[in-house]
Design an enzyme around this catalytic site. Structure first.
Site, short mmCIF file in Angstrom:
data_model
loop_
_atom_site.label_atom_id
_atom_site.label_comp_id
_atom_site.label_asym_id
_atom_site.label_seq_id
_atom_site.Cartn_x
_atom_site.Cartn_y
_atom_site.Cartn_z
N SER A 141 0.84 -1.20 0.00
CA SER A 141 0.00 0.00 0.00
C SER A 141 0.87 1.25 0.00
O SER A 141 1.99 1.24 0.53
CB SER A 141 -0.87 0.00 1.27
OG SER A 141 -1.44 1.28 1.46
N TYR A 154 -0.63 -0.49 9.99
CA TYR A 154 -0.93 -0.91 8.61
C TYR A 154 0.28 -0.64 7.69
O TYR A 154 0.69 -1.49 6.90
CB TYR A 154 -2.16 -0.13 8.15
CG TYR A 154 -2.66 -0.43 6.77
CD1 TYR A 154 -3.34 -1.60 6.49
CD2 TYR A 154 -2.49 0.50 5.74
CE1 TYR A 154 -3.83 -1.85 5.23
CE2 TYR A 154 -2.98 0.26 4.47
CZ TYR A 154 -3.65 -0.91 4.22
OH TYR A 154 -4.13 -1.16 2.96
N LYS A 158 2.42 -3.34 5.68
CA LYS A 158 2.43 -3.29 4.22
C LYS A 158 3.84 -3.18 3.67
O LYS A 158 4.16 -3.74 2.62
CB LYS A 158 1.57 -2.12 3.73
CG LYS A 158 0.06 -2.36 3.90
CD LYS A 158 -0.34 -3.68 3.27
CE LYS A 158 -1.79 -3.77 2.86
NZ LYS A 158 -2.16 -5.13 2.42
N1 LIG Z 1 -8.89 -0.20 -1.21
C1 LIG Z 1 -7.74 0.46 -1.26
O1 LIG Z 1 -7.66 1.63 -1.71
C2 LIG Z 1 -6.49 -0.19 -0.80
C3 LIG Z 1 -5.32 0.56 -0.78
C4 LIG Z 1 -4.12 -0.03 -0.43
C5 LIG Z 1 -4.12 -1.38 -0.10
N2 LIG Z 1 -5.28 -2.09 -0.08
C6 LIG Z 1 -5.20 -3.50 0.27
O2 LIG Z 1 -5.94 -4.26 -0.66
C7 LIG Z 1 -6.44 -5.44 -0.02
C8 LIG Z 1 -7.92 -5.56 -0.25
O3 LIG Z 1 -8.55 -4.46 0.34
P1 LIG Z 1 -10.04 -3.98 0.00
O4 LIG Z 1 -9.96 -2.53 -0.18
O5 LIG Z 1 -10.63 -4.83 -1.06
O6 LIG Z 1 -10.73 -4.25 1.42
P2 LIG Z 1 -12.11 -4.95 1.81
O7 LIG Z 1 -12.28 -4.67 3.25
O8 LIG Z 1 -13.18 -4.55 0.86
O9 LIG Z 1 -11.80 -6.49 1.56
C9 LIG Z 1 -10.95 -7.23 2.38
C10 LIG Z 1 -11.44 -8.65 2.45
O10 LIG Z 1 -10.55 -9.41 3.23
C11 LIG Z 1 -11.29 -10.25 4.08
N3 LIG Z 1 -10.47 -10.58 5.25
C12 LIG Z 1 -10.16 -9.78 6.29
N4 LIG Z 1 -9.39 -10.44 7.17
C13 LIG Z 1 -9.24 -11.69 6.67
C14 LIG Z 1 -8.53 -12.84 7.12
N5 LIG Z 1 -7.86 -12.83 8.27
N6 LIG Z 1 -8.56 -13.95 6.35
C15 LIG Z 1 -9.25 -13.98 5.19
N7 LIG Z 1 -9.95 -12.93 4.73
C16 LIG Z 1 -9.92 -11.79 5.45
C17 LIG Z 1 -12.54 -9.47 4.42
O11 LIG Z 1 -13.58 -10.33 4.87
C18 LIG Z 1 -12.82 -8.78 3.11
O12 LIG Z 1 -13.68 -9.54 2.27
C19 LIG Z 1 -6.03 -5.31 1.44
O13 LIG Z 1 -4.83 -6.00 1.69
C20 LIG Z 1 -5.80 -3.83 1.61
O14 LIG Z 1 -4.96 -3.53 2.69
C21 LIG Z 1 -6.47 -1.53 -0.43
#
Ligand SMILES: NC(=O)c1ccc[n+]([C@@H]2O[C@H](COP(=O)([O-])OP(=O)(O)OC[C@H]3O[C@@H](n4cnc5c(N)ncnc54)[C@H](O)[C@@H]3O)[C@@H](O)[C@H]2O)c1
Length: 297
Positions: A141, A154, A158
């Site tokens: 991230s 976080y 990351k």
């Molecule tokens: N959305 C963004 O802008 C963004 C930015 C940087 C990084 N990320 C990263 O992208 C990834 C996905 O994020 P997102 O935005 O889709 O979030 P989200 O919250 O929509 O989805 C995350 C999913 O992970 C699942 N989850 C959580 N803990 C878990 C575990 N211990 N085991 C299995 N499943 C688990 C949740 O149930 C959920 O369905 C994450 O790693 C997040 O840190 C997202």
């Protein structure tokens, strides 16, 4: 189809980015294990993939649960006999300024992001080595790469994934295992309430997933960090400046302070091929300095 015959596991694929990654991989021909903590969400995504004519299994487990992850990998092996792609995507937030953050909130975030990716990568590693083929994507991230207020836990987790990628890509190279990072930006449950309404329409998860083939396909690089959001794609690097050599005398501490602009000067900076590059260059520079001193008497 670019990924036909390939078997993929996507963690945290019950929603958000994981769901869109799983749908894309399936659309490109891969069979997909849809993992999520949330069983119903995982099942819905797997059903969606199956309805669209591809193969999928839903597997409810926390990525931190070694026994469950081993069971998930065994199930994929039982069904398809290989694992080609692992997308470590599952994640959570526990945002607070460092002053207010509990150690428990720090540990939990590190556990899910870092240890979850470690547990899943470890479970697939031997299989990929034996196959002499594997593609692992770590989800990093911009918070880790550059920092964001309230995200010390976080961000640390990351950036740790970048470190994990750096070494796994080196260790996996001769086995055909390529490991890369994705730094996404997307409107999901995780970013709910954080993004301006006009940005939401642009930040569709599928626009990030479009970068996944480049990271997990046949011709994937290794050790790349792809930053992706709203259809914009860029690469981040951990770089090293050219630096300066300082003589080991009593004025060395002041000399480092005086050389600060030169130390940080980015002209001629490089991306080291591996960690020892730093050591090799330091020793070469010191040796050259010593030789110069000897030559000048
Ligand atoms: N959305 C963004 O802008 C963004 C930015 C940087 C990084 N990320 C990263 O992208 C990834 C996905 O994020 P997102 O935005 O889709 O979030 P989200 O919250 O929509 O989805 C995350 C999913 O992970 C699942 N989850 C959580 N803990 C878990 C575990 N211990 N085991 C299995 N499943 C688990 C949740 O149930 C959920 O369905 C994450 O790693 C997040 O840190 C997202």
């Amino acid at each position: 189809m670019k990924l036909s015959g390939r078997i993929a596991i996507v963690t945290g694929a019950g929603g958000g980015l994981g769901r869109s990654h799983a749908l894309l991989l399936a659309r490109l021909g891969a069979s997909v294990v849809v993992n999520d903590m949330n069983e119903e969400a995982a099942r819905k995504v797997a059903d969606e993939i199956i309805a669209a004519g591809s193969e999928a299994i839903a597997f409810a487990a926390s990525v931190t649960d070694e026994a469950k992850v081993a069971e998930m990998v065994a199930q994929a092996m039982g069904r398809w006999g290989r694992i080609d792609i692992l997308v470590n995507n599952a994640g959570i937030l526990r945002d607070k300024s460092f002053a207010k953050m509990s150690i428990e909130d720090f540990r939990q975030v590190v556990d899910v992001h870092l240890m979850g990716a470690v547990v899943c990568s470890k479970a697939a590693w031997e299989i990929m080595r034996e196959q002499r083929y594997g593609r692992i994507v770590m989800t990093t991230s911009s918070s880790g790469l550059y920092g964001n207020f309230g995200q010390s836990n976080y961000g640390a987790a990351k950036m740790a994934l970048v470190g994990l990628m750096q070494t796994l890509s080196i260790e996996g190279e001769k086995y055909g295992i390529r490991v890369n990072c994705l730094a996404p930006t997307a409107a999901t449950a995780m970013t709910d309430g954080l993004l301006a309404p006009e940005a939401l329409a642009e930040l569709l998860p599928e626009r990030v997933s479009n970068g996944l083939l480049a990271l997990a396909g046949e011709e994937a690089p290794t050790r790349a960090i792809l930053c992706a959001g709203a259809g914009h794609f860029a690469a981040a690097n951990v770089t090293l400046t050219e630096g300066v050599q300082i003589a080991n005398d009593d004025s060395a501490p002041e000399a480092v302070v005086a050389a600060w602009p030169q130390i940080r000067d980015r002209a001629g900076e490089m991306v080291p091929a591996y960690g020892f590059t730093q050591l090799e260059r330091e020793v070469a520079s010191a040796t050259a300095q010593n030789a110069g001193r000897t030559a000048h008497g």
